[in-house]
Design an enzyme around this catalytic site. Sequence first.
Site: not given
Ligand code: GDP
Length: 139
Positions: A9, A49, A112, A115, A126
């Site tokens: 990222k 997303y 973070n 991905h 993807e």
């Molecule tokens: P992943 O599969 O671990 O990447 O997590 P998710 O699919 O739940 O979320 C996709 C991405 O959205 C995450 O990797 C973060 O960059 C972002 N994200 C997830 N949860 C949050 C949140 O509660 N707040 C914010 N600001 N970003 C989030």
Amino acid sequence: MQTTFSIIKPDAVKLGNAGKILAILEGAGFRIKALRMLKLSQSQAEGFYAVHRERPFFGSLVKFMTEGSVIVMALEREDAVLKLREVMGATNPANAADGTIRKLFAESIERNSIHGSDAPETAAEELKYFFTTQELNQI
Ligand code: GDP
């Protein structure tokens, strides 16, 4: 052998952590099948997303993912999907296990660093979103 999809990222690219992340992935037994650096467009990030479009953080996530260059990758190993999720660590770095990429490099739950696809079906979609069949089969 299984292939999964990953993105380094914008936070990680900007902070100079991309090479270290690639080294960790290779050290964990992943083979880089395809790799490209690009800057996501707004519509590319929104489409990628789309599953999160109703979430309160969607706008902020799209802004973050388009703020700088990313590196998209096709990664191969046994159990690639599960193993990548392990090496990445929990979404929120505060909950990520020691030694994981997110524990080492993530700044926040949003910024973070990496991905990784969450299931084989998602990985297939993807991979197609960013790579042609030819790119995925060249080595
Ligand atoms: P992943 O599969 O671990 O990447 O997590 P998710 O699919 O739940 O979320 C996709 C991405 O959205 C995450 O990797 C973060 O960059 C972002 N994200 C997830 N949860 C949050 C949140 O509660 N707040 C914010 N600001 N970003 C989030």
